[in-house]
Design a protein around this motif. Structure first.
Motif, PDB file in Angstrom:
ATOM      1  N   LEU A 193       0.817  -1.207   0.000  1.00  0.00           N
ATOM      2  CA  LEU A 193       0.000   0.000   0.000  1.00  0.00           C
ATOM      3  C   LEU A 193       0.853   1.260   0.000  1.00  0.00           C
ATOM      4  N   LEU A 194       1.796   1.366   0.944  1.00  0.00           N
ATOM      5  CA  LEU A 194       2.616   2.575   1.036  1.00  0.00           C
ATOM      6  C   LEU A 194       3.596   2.681  -0.126  1.00  0.00           C
ATOM      7  N   THR A 195       4.153   1.551  -0.570  1.00  0.00           N
ATOM      8  CA  THR A 195       5.052   1.594  -1.723  1.00  0.00           C
ATOM      9  C   THR A 195       4.325   2.111  -2.956  1.00  0.00           C
ATOM     10  N   GLY A 196       3.141   1.565  -3.204  1.00  0.00           N
ATOM     11  CA  GLY A 196       2.369   2.005  -4.359  1.00  0.00           C
ATOM     12  C   GLY A 196       1.956   3.461  -4.266  1.00  0.00           C
ATOM     13  N   ALA A 197       1.530   3.894  -3.063  1.00  0.00           N
ATOM     14  CA  ALA A 197       1.084   5.278  -2.895  1.00  0.00           C
ATOM     15  C   ALA A 197       2.226   6.263  -3.119  1.00  0.00           C
ATOM     16  N   LEU A 198       3.398   5.947  -2.591  1.00  0.00           N
ATOM     17  CA  LEU A 198       4.553   6.844  -2.767  1.00  0.00           C
ATOM     18  C   LEU A 198       5.019   6.875  -4.217  1.00  0.00           C
ATOM     19  N   LEU A 199       4.941   5.743  -4.895  1.00  0.00           N
ATOM     20  CA  LEU A 199       5.325   5.708  -6.305  1.00  0.00           C
ATOM     21  C   LEU A 199       4.359   6.532  -7.151  1.00  0.00           C
ATOM     22  N   VAL A 200       3.061   6.361  -6.896  1.00  0.00           N
ATOM     23  CA  VAL A 200       2.059   7.152  -7.614  1.00  0.00           C
ATOM     24  C   VAL A 200       2.247   8.640  -7.329  1.00  0.00           C
ATOM     25  N   MET A 201       2.563   8.966  -6.076  1.00  0.00           N
ATOM     26  CA  MET A 201       2.804  10.357  -5.714  1.00  0.00           C
ATOM     27  C   MET A 201       3.989  10.933  -6.491  1.00  0.00           C
ATOM     28  N   SER A 202       5.057  10.170  -6.595  1.00  0.00           N
ATOM     29  CA  SER A 202       6.244  10.644  -7.313  1.00  0.00           C
ATOM     30  C   SER A 202       5.919  10.936  -8.771  1.00  0.00           C
ATOM     31  N   VAL A 203       5.208  10.027  -9.402  1.00  0.00           N
ATOM     32  CA  VAL A 203       4.811  10.228 -10.797  1.00  0.00           C
ATOM     33  C   VAL A 203       3.907  11.454 -10.924  1.00  0.00           C
ATOM     34  N   GLY A 204       2.965  11.592  -9.985  1.00  0.00           N
ATOM     35  CA  GLY A 204       2.047  12.725 -10.043  1.00  0.00           C
ATOM     36  C   GLY A 204       2.747  14.062  -9.853  1.00  0.00           C
ATOM     37  N   LEU A 205       3.726  14.110  -8.953  1.00  0.00           N
ATOM     38  CA  LEU A 205       4.451  15.358  -8.703  1.00  0.00           C
ATOM     39  C   LEU A 205       5.210  15.823  -9.943  1.00  0.00           C
ATOM     40  N   VAL A 206       5.851  14.881 -10.629  1.00  0.00           N
ATOM     41  CA  VAL A 206       6.598  15.240 -11.837  1.00  0.00           C
ATOM     42  C   VAL A 206       5.653  15.566 -12.988  1.00  0.00           C
ATOM     43  N   ALA A 207       4.635  14.731 -13.158  1.00  0.00           N
ATOM     44  CA  ALA A 207       3.737  14.909 -14.301  1.00  0.00           C
ATOM     45  C   ALA A 207       2.945  16.211 -14.209  1.00  0.00           C
ATOM     46  N   ARG A 208       2.457  16.564 -13.016  1.00  0.00           N
ATOM     47  CA  ARG A 208       1.656  17.780 -12.918  1.00  0.00           C
ATOM     48  C   ARG A 208       2.508  19.032 -13.110  1.00  0.00           C
ATOM     49  N   ALA A 209       3.806  18.936 -12.759  1.00  0.00           N
ATOM     50  CA  ALA A 209       4.682  20.095 -12.918  1.00  0.00           C
ATOM     51  C   ALA A 209       4.804  20.509 -14.379  1.00  0.00           C
ATOM     52  N   TRP A 210       4.687  19.543 -15.287  1.00  0.00           N
ATOM     53  CA  TRP A 210       4.780  19.861 -16.712  1.00  0.00           C
ATOM     54  C   TRP A 210       3.436  19.716 -17.418  1.00  0.00           C
ATOM     55  N   ALA A 211       2.357  19.807 -16.641  1.00  0.00           N
ATOM     56  CA  ALA A 211       1.024  19.774 -17.243  1.00  0.00           C
ATOM     57  C   ALA A 211       0.835  21.000 -18.142  1.00  0.00           C
ATOM     58  N   PRO A 212       0.294  20.817 -19.344  1.00  0.00           N
ATOM     59  CA  PRO A 212       0.173  21.941 -20.279  1.00  0.00           C
ATOM     60  C   PRO A 212      -1.003  22.863 -19.990  1.00  0.00           C
ATOM     61  N   ASN A 213      -1.961  22.418 -19.170  1.00  0.00           N
ATOM     62  CA  ASN A 213      -3.130  23.255 -18.906  1.00  0.00           C
ATOM     63  C   ASN A 213      -3.642  23.016 -17.495  1.00  0.00           C
ATOM     64  N   THR A 214      -4.572  23.862 -17.089  1.00  0.00           N
ATOM     65  CA  THR A 214      -5.085  23.821 -15.714  1.00  0.00           C
ATOM     66  C   THR A 214      -5.824  22.534 -15.407  1.00  0.00           C
ATOM     67  N   ALA A 215      -6.655  22.081 -16.348  1.00  0.00           N
ATOM     68  CA  ALA A 215      -7.463  20.879 -16.102  1.00  0.00           C
ATOM     69  C   ALA A 215      -6.574  19.672 -15.837  1.00  0.00           C
ATOM     70  N   LEU A 216      -5.531  19.499 -16.646  1.00  0.00           N
ATOM     71  CA  LEU A 216      -4.640  18.367 -16.451  1.00  0.00           C
ATOM     72  C   LEU A 216      -3.831  18.525 -15.168  1.00  0.00           C
ATOM     73  N   PHE A 217      -3.484  19.763 -14.816  1.00  0.00           N
ATOM     74  CA  PHE A 217      -2.761  20.005 -13.566  1.00  0.00           C
ATOM     75  C   PHE A 217      -3.602  19.546 -12.378  1.00  0.00           C
ATOM     76  N   LEU A 218      -4.879  19.876 -12.379  1.00  0.00           N
ATOM     77  CA  LEU A 218      -5.759  19.469 -11.286  1.00  0.00           C
ATOM     78  C   LEU A 218      -5.896  17.951 -11.224  1.00  0.00           C
ATOM     79  N   LEU A 219      -6.032  17.314 -12.384  1.00  0.00           N
ATOM     80  CA  LEU A 219      -6.189  15.862 -12.420  1.00  0.00           C
ATOM     81  C   LEU A 219      -4.948  15.161 -11.894  1.00  0.00           C
ATOM     82  N   LEU A 220      -3.779  15.612 -12.343  1.00  0.00           N
ATOM     83  CA  LEU A 220      -2.538  14.990 -11.905  1.00  0.00           C
ATOM     84  C   LEU A 220      -2.222  15.310 -10.438  1.00  0.00           C
TER      85      LEU A 220
END
Length: 466
Positions: free
Chosen positions: A150-177
């Motif tokens: 549970l914690l391994t998966g959550a931290l991995l998903v968090m890491s991906v989300g932190l990087v992906a949202r930083a380069w989101a091209p628009n507001t909607a995708l930023f909120l989703l990520l």
């Protein structure tokens, strides 16, 4: 297992998990679950034993069977225990970084994405909605995958989300990520109290201290360091993405940890049904919701209030920083004192800080004593680590802790999300801070009344058994 029986006995809680939960001092049973040592008695000749290293028990569905674990060397169980401590502490550091890193550079973020004020308001509410929604799934995921997965998966998903949202091209995708970036905090809020109850039933105060203190440190570090990182890198996207690094580091202990049996296997994290029938669960929901609402109101509106009272923006920001800094040392002592003294005196001390803080900030916000009002608020809002401790103390089993934590936090974060929005709406209607301060006072009164109920020794399993 080759470990001698005496060493294992030293690690055992005062009462078997699933039969009797740890009792606070000054209550019936005269036992304590925190740093428990054997009492010397004339009849038995027992002597006190030093507090041993933490142990790891079976809790993962894929844990080694008991017959296999008997052959493990003595140091293996101790190493697994310390690895679990490291996993909890490093994970906790990351539970709020996705939230406070955004607040620190919100102006740059809005400019970069062309974000409106309305959407910015939604962004500040998104964390509590994520904590409420995703947190409700944590008990089911814990039963299915165990704490390691549970914690391994959550931290991995968090890491991906932190990087992906930083380069989101628009507001909607930023909120989703951002929902992915908030995953570890949402799951960890519910999962960590269950992990503490299960693996460290006689170390609840110490482990909750480590968890809540590291959580406060991570919150403060992300708030303080994100803006300087943005200035050094000249890129707000890098300043947001950099917080994926501590999240990835936090995964390491969970990958290395292997649940080993130090003695007979513990019962799996089961399911406790009918939580809505428990008055304790509803009172815990009110306590968690009201204290969270007050905290989010302070984080969201303190600087605005102080600037409106004539304080400079930089000074107002430093006052908000003071509130966060005060919480760190208080978070260190609250869980330990809660178990040693009992929850009631600690709760009363914390609550006594609210009335002068509310009155002082309302009557003299921006004045010479503003630092005092913010320091008092910092102490008062440390009800949070007290509540985290009570999730373990108000349940006899890990299943009870899981059910209580999930129910109280899911509903409580909905209350917390409404708080800052209600303050902004009322201030917009009236143009005065008097009514919002009255709203905070009302939340404090509800918190006090509900808190008086939950600090008395009672267990959720007992209420559901009636």
């Amino acid at each position: 297992m080759t470990t001698d029986a005496t060493a294992l006995d030293d690690l055992a809680p005062p009462a078997p998990v699933g039969t009797d939960g740890p009792r606070e001092r000054g209550t019936a049973g005269d036992g304590t679950g925190e740093g428990a040592v054997r009492k010397s008695t004339a009849e038995s000749g027992d002597v006190e034993h030093p507090v041993p290293a933490p142990r790891a028990e079976i809790a993962d569905p894929r844990a080694a069977p008991r017959s296999e674990s008997r052959d493990l060397p003595k140091g293996t169980a101790a190493l697994a225990g310390w690895m679990l401590v490291a996993g909890v502490v490093l994970a906790a550091f990351n539970f709020r970084t996705a939230v406070t890193s955004v607040g620190a550079i919100l102006a740059e973020l809005r400019t970069g994405l062309g974000m409106s004020e309305t959407v910015a308001g939604l962004l500040t509410t998104l964390p509590v909605l994520a904590f409420a929604g995703l947190g409700a799934l944590a008990p089911r995921l814990a039963r299915r995958y165990g704490p390691r997965g549970l914690l391994t998966g959550a931290l991995l998903v968090m890491s991906v989300g932190l990087v992906a949202r930083a380069w989101a091209p628009n507001t909607a995708l930023f909120l989703l990520l951002s929902l992915l970036a908030l995953a570890a905090g949402a799951v960890g809020n519910v999962a960590v109290p269950v992990i503490v109850k299960r693996y460290f039933p006689n170390r609840i105060g110490v482990m909750t201290t480590l968890y809540s203190t590291t959580l406060a440190v991570g919150t403060a570090v992300a708030a303080a360091a994100t803006a300087p990182i943005e200035r050094l890198s000249a890129d707000w996207r890098i300043a947001l993405a950099v917080w994926a690094l501590p999240a990835l580091i936090a995964i390491v202990p969970w990958l290395l940890w292997r649940p080993q049996a130090a003695e007979a296997g513990a019962a799996p994290i089961g399911r406790l049904d009918g939580v809505r029938r428990s008055r304790l669960a509803w009172m815990m929901l009110l306590v968690f919701g009201c204290q969270s609402a007050i905290a989010y109101i302070l984080m969201g509106w303190t600087t605005t209030i102080l600037v409106a009272d004539g304080m400079g923006a930089a000074a107002a920001g430093s006052m908000l920083g003071l509130l966060t800094v005060v919480q760190i040392p208080v978070s260190v002592v609250v869980p330990i004192l809660t178990v040693r003294w009992g929850p009631r005196p600690v709760f009363l001390i914390l609550m006594a800080c609210y009335p002068p803080a509310i009155a002082g900030l309302w009557a003299d916000g921006g004045g010479a004593l503003t630092w005092l009002w913010m320091a008092l608020f910092g102490i008062g809002t440390s009800v949070f680590p007290l509540v985290l401790t009570l999730f373990g103390l108000r349940a006899r089993t890990p299943a009870g802790t899981s059910a209580l934590s999930s129910f109280a936090q899911s509903g409580g974060y909905l209350i917390a999300g409404v708080g800052p929005l209600a303050v902004g709406w009322v201030y917009g209607l009236t143009g005065s801070w008097s009514v919002p301060f009255g709203f905070v006072a009302a939340l404090t009164a509800i918190l006090f009344c509900a808190g008086l109920y939950v600090v008395r020794e009672r267990f959720i399993e007992d209420q559901l058994a009636r």
